[in-house]
Design a protein around this motif. Structure first.
Motif, short mmCIF file in Angstrom:
data_model
loop_
_atom_site.label_atom_id
_atom_site.label_comp_id
_atom_site.label_asym_id
_atom_site.label_seq_id
_atom_site.Cartn_x
_atom_site.Cartn_y
_atom_site.Cartn_z
N ASP A 164 0.83 -1.20 0.00
CA ASP A 164 0.00 0.00 0.00
C ASP A 164 0.87 1.26 0.00
N GLU A 165 0.52 2.23 -0.82
CA GLU A 165 1.38 3.41 -1.01
C GLU A 165 1.57 4.20 0.28
N THR A 166 0.52 4.33 1.10
CA THR A 166 0.63 5.06 2.36
C THR A 166 1.58 4.36 3.31
N VAL A 167 1.46 3.03 3.41
CA VAL A 167 2.37 2.26 4.27
C VAL A 167 3.79 2.34 3.73
N PHE A 168 3.94 2.31 2.43
CA PHE A 168 5.26 2.42 1.81
C PHE A 168 5.94 3.74 2.20
N ASP A 169 5.21 4.85 2.07
CA ASP A 169 5.77 6.16 2.40
C ASP A 169 6.14 6.23 3.88
N LEU A 170 5.29 5.67 4.75
CA LEU A 170 5.57 5.67 6.18
C LEU A 170 6.82 4.86 6.50
N CYS A 171 6.95 3.69 5.89
CA CYS A 171 8.13 2.85 6.13
C CYS A 171 9.41 3.53 5.65
N CYS A 172 9.36 4.15 4.50
CA CYS A 172 10.54 4.85 3.98
C CYS A 172 10.93 6.00 4.90
N LEU A 173 9.94 6.72 5.43
CA LEU A 173 10.20 7.83 6.35
C LEU A 173 10.85 7.33 7.64
N MET A 225 12.57 4.54 8.06
CA MET A 225 13.92 4.05 7.75
C MET A 225 14.91 5.20 7.65
N GLN A 226 14.46 6.30 7.04
CA GLN A 226 15.33 7.47 6.91
C GLN A 226 15.61 8.09 8.27
N GLU A 227 14.58 8.21 9.12
CA GLU A 227 14.75 8.83 10.43
C GLU A 227 15.65 7.98 11.34
N LYS A 228 15.47 6.65 11.28
CA LYS A 228 16.19 5.75 12.19
C LYS A 228 17.52 5.27 11.63
N GLY A 229 17.79 5.55 10.37
CA GLY A 229 19.03 5.08 9.76
C GLY A 229 19.04 3.59 9.48
N TRP A 230 17.86 3.02 9.25
CA TRP A 230 17.77 1.58 8.97
C TRP A 230 18.03 1.34 7.48
N ASP A 231 18.83 0.30 7.20
CA ASP A 231 19.18 -0.02 5.81
C ASP A 231 18.12 -0.89 5.16
N ALA A 232 18.07 -0.80 3.82
CA ALA A 232 17.19 -1.69 3.06
C ALA A 232 17.68 -3.13 3.21
N SER A 262 17.84 -10.09 7.17
CA SER A 262 17.82 -8.64 7.42
C SER A 262 16.43 -8.08 7.15
N ALA A 263 15.68 -8.71 6.22
CA ALA A 263 14.30 -8.28 5.97
C ALA A 263 13.42 -8.59 7.17
N ALA A 264 13.63 -9.74 7.81
CA ALA A 264 12.86 -10.09 9.00
C ALA A 264 13.16 -9.11 10.14
N GLU A 265 14.43 -8.73 10.27
CA GLU A 265 14.81 -7.76 11.31
C GLU A 265 14.15 -6.41 11.05
N LEU A 266 14.17 -5.96 9.79
CA LEU A 266 13.53 -4.69 9.45
C LEU A 266 12.02 -4.76 9.69
N TYR A 267 11.41 -5.89 9.34
CA TYR A 267 9.97 -6.07 9.56
C TYR A 267 9.61 -5.87 11.04
N LEU A 268 10.39 -6.48 11.93
CA LEU A 268 10.12 -6.37 13.37
C LEU A 268 10.32 -4.93 13.86
N LEU A 269 11.36 -4.26 13.36
CA LEU A 269 11.62 -2.88 13.77
C LEU A 269 10.48 -1.97 13.33
N LEU A 270 10.07 -2.08 12.07
CA LEU A 270 8.99 -1.24 11.55
C LEU A 270 7.68 -1.52 12.27
N ARG A 271 7.39 -2.78 12.47
CA ARG A 271 6.13 -3.15 13.13
C ARG A 271 6.07 -2.60 14.55
N ASN A 272 7.15 -2.78 15.30
CA ASN A 272 7.17 -2.28 16.68
C ASN A 272 7.04 -0.77 16.73
#
Length: 314
Positions: free
Chosen positions: A274-283, A285-292, A298-308
Motif C-alpha cells: 500500500d502506497e501510504t504504508v510504503f511512504d511511512l516505512c521509507c520515512l 527508515m530514513q529517520e532511524k538510519g535503517w538499511d534496506a 535482514s528483511a525479518a529484522e527490518l519487519y520487526l523494527l517497523l512493526r514495533n
C-alpha cells in the motif's frame, strides 16, 4: 530440499567448480534424511505429449504465501517445460494484473500459443477473452473459442509439477520464515502486517523466483523412453525446437490488437505494498538510519523494527 543435479547447476552458476558426484556425496553426507525423503516422494503421472513449443501453455496461481500477503502467478510451456512467466505480487486474483503478465509475455515472444489451459478462477477471465480475441481470425482447429481450455487446477499437470519444484527450491523457506513470525506473535494477518511483509520481502521473493526460473530453464531434463518425454534444456527446447525434431506452434498476432489488449491490463505497481504504508516505512527508515534488506534475515529484522515502531505510535 534440493537434489544434487539442481545444486550442481546452482554451484556452477555461482562460479564453483565441482563434479555432480562430489555434490551428490556431500548431500548424502550432510543431509541423509533429505536424500531418503526425496527418494520416497516419486509420483507416477500420466503420459503427456506435445508436438513442440507453444501448442499449449499451462497457467495457474500459487497460494501458499497468500496468507502473508504475497500471491504468485505463473505459466509454463507444455512441451519444453520452459517457464514463460513467474510473478510475485500483492495479489494473484486480479484479472487485469494476470492479463498484463500474459500480454507482456506474448509481446516479448512475438506471438501467442495455440491454446492456454487454466482453472475456472475469475482471475483468468481477461486472459481467456484476450486470447480468443487475438485468435479469432486464425484458421487452425484450435482457433477462437477453442484456444482457451478450462480444467481442474489439480489436473493442470505441467504447472502443478512445477509448483512442487518451486516449493522445494524456494517457497518452503519463506513459508517457514513467515510461520515463525506468526508463531512468535509478530504476524496477525491484518492489513498492516501483510503490508509490512510486502514492503520487506516482496522484492526478495521475486528475486529468488527469478533465480529459480533461470536455474530451471537451463537445467537438463532427462528423456524417458516410452513416455513421450523429450530430454534437453527447457530454454533450448523452447527457442530451438528443430534440434529436438519439433516444430514451433507460436501464432502470429496483430500489433494493433495487442496494443488494445494492453490498454485493458493493470501492470504491477512500483510500490510493493500500500502506497501510504510504503511512504511511512521509507520515512521511518530514513529517520532511524535503517538499511534496506539485503536478504531474508535482514528483511525479518527490518519487519520487526517497523512493526514495533508503528504499533507504538498507533
Amino acid at each position: 530440499m534440493q537434489g544434487y543435479r539442481w545444486l550442481h547447476l546452482r554451484a556452477l552458476q555461482r562460479g564453483y567448480v565441482a563434479s555432480q558426484d562430489t555434490i551428490r556425496q556431500l548431500i548424502k553426507l550432510f543431509d541423509p534424511e533429505g536424500v531418503e525423503l526425496r527418494r520416497a516422494r516419486r509420483l507416477r503421472r500420466r503420459h503427456y505429449r506435445n508436438k513442440g513449443p507453444n501448442p499449449l501453455w499451462h497457467m495457474d496461481s500459487y497460494d501458499k504465501l497468500k496468507p502473508y500477503g504475497i500471491g504468485i502467478n505463473g505459466c509454463i510451456d507444455g512441451f519444453s517445460r520452459y517457464v514463460v512467466w513467474m510473478e510475485a505480487y500483492r495479489t494473484n486474483n486480479d484479472p487485469k494484473v494476470i492479463a498484463d503478465y500474459f500480454i507482456t509475455s506474448i509481446a516479448r515472444l512475438g506471438g501467442c500459443p495455440e491454446r492456454l489451459r487454466a482453472d475456472r478462477g475469475t482471475e483468468n477471465g481477461h486472459v481467456e477473452n484476450m486470447l480468443v480475441f487475438l485468435r479469432r481470425n486464425h484458421t487452425d482447429s484450435f482457433a477462437r473459442d477453442r484456444s482457451f481450455v478450462y480444467g481442474r487446477s489439480t489436473a493442470n499437470q505441467r504447472i502443478e509439477f512445477w509448483w512442487g519444484i518451486l516449493r522445494k527450491q524456494s517457497a518452503q523457506f519463506w513459508i517457514n520464515l513467515f510461520q515463525t513470525l506468526q508463531d512468535d506473535g509478530h504476524f496477525s494477518g491484518d492489513f498492516l502486517d501483510k503490508s509490512l511483509i510486502q514492503f520487506c520481502f516482496l522484492n526478495l521473493v521475486q528475486d529468488e523466483l527469478n533465480e529459480v526460473v533461470t536455474t530451471w530453464n537451463s537445467h537438463k531434463i532427462r528423456p524417458k523412453a516410452g513416455h513421450g518425454v523429450t530430454g534437453g534444456r527447457p530454454v533450448l527446447m523452447y527457442t530451438l525446437p528443430e534440434m529436438h525434431g519439433a516444430e514451433d506452434c507460436l501464432k502470429t498476432i496483430d500489433l494493433e490488437e495487442l496494443a488494445l489488449c494492453k490498454e485493458e491490463c493493470t501492470p504491477k505497481s512500483q510500490y510493493p505494498c500500500d502506497e501510504t504504508v510504503f511512504d511511512l516505512c521509507c520515512l521511518l527508515m530514513q529517520e532511524k538510519g535503517w538499511d534496506a534488506p539485503r536478504d531474508a534475515f535482514s528483511a525479518a529484522e527490518l519487519y520487526l523494527l517497523l512493526r514495533n515502531e508503528i504499533l507504538l505510535n498507533i
